[in-house]
Design a protein around this motif. Structure first.
Motif, short mmCIF file in Angstrom:
data_model
loop_
_atom_site.label_atom_id
_atom_site.label_comp_id
_atom_site.label_asym_id
_atom_site.label_seq_id
_atom_site.Cartn_x
_atom_site.Cartn_y
_atom_site.Cartn_z
N ALA A 14 0.82 -1.22 0.00
CA ALA A 14 0.00 0.00 0.00
C ALA A 14 0.85 1.27 0.00
N TYR A 18 0.35 4.07 -2.72
CA TYR A 18 -0.02 5.40 -2.24
C TYR A 18 0.94 6.46 -2.78
N LYS A 72 -4.18 10.58 3.12
CA LYS A 72 -4.05 9.81 4.36
C LYS A 72 -3.22 8.57 4.07
N ASP A 75 -3.71 5.01 3.06
CA ASP A 75 -5.07 4.52 2.82
C ASP A 75 -5.91 5.27 1.80
N GLU A 76 -5.69 6.57 1.63
CA GLU A 76 -6.61 7.33 0.78
C GLU A 76 -5.95 8.55 0.15
N HIS A 94 -9.09 4.55 -2.65
CA HIS A 94 -9.08 3.93 -1.32
C HIS A 94 -8.21 2.68 -1.43
N ARG A 96 -6.75 -0.75 0.25
CA ARG A 96 -7.10 -1.76 1.26
C ARG A 96 -6.18 -2.96 1.11
N THR A 102 -2.32 -5.10 -2.40
CA THR A 102 -3.19 -3.96 -2.16
C THR A 102 -4.34 -3.94 -3.16
#
Length: 144
Positions: A14, A18, A72, A75-76, A94, A96, A102
């Protein structure tokens, strides 16, 4: 308002996904309609960062301004266009956990104004087609 939903799964962690998504200059690498994307104010990954994108719309090219509105880690990532034309786009990726990798879920809302509101009810199939192209391209980028 029209909404579009896409989903991509990758073996990448992730944090790596991200970092890729929060830097909107990367959009020119996988979004077929973004010809260029450059940071024009703020810092990569910091809410309020603004990007200028040269976007192909049909046969035309136009400038678009996009702002990072939520970041974030890991996560986002959320965004919105700042254009004053007939279309405003906002959305979020998003992230996850998915097994050892991921899952990336993208939810986008497209708002129309002016004369485009009249054809908005018929835009669904075309928007889903565009979203599917994004989904495939992002998956190929994250899963070389």
């Amino acid at each position: 308002m029209k909404k579009v939903h896409t989903r991509v799964v990758t073996a990448k962690p992730a944090e790596e996904v991200y970092a890729y998504l929060v830097d909107f200059t990367n959009q020119a690498d996988w979004r077929f309609d973004v010809l260029t994307s450059e940071l024009v104010s703020g810092d990569v990954g910091v809410v309020g960062a603004k990007y200028s994108q040269l976007v192909r719309v049909g046969r035309d090219e136009q400038q678009s301004e996009v702002e990072l509105v939520e970041a974030k880690s890991p996560d986002e990532v959320a965004f919105r266009t700042l254009d004053t034309g007939m279309i405003t786009v906002s959305g979020a990726w998003h992230l996850r956990p998915a097994g050892e990798g991921t899952e990336v879920i993208c939810d986008v809302a497209i708002e129309t104004r002016g004369p485009l509101r009249l054809i908005e009810p018929m835009m669904g199939p075309q928007l889903r087609k565009i979203a599917r192209k994004y989904e495939i391209a992002l998956s190929e980028k994250l899963n070389p």
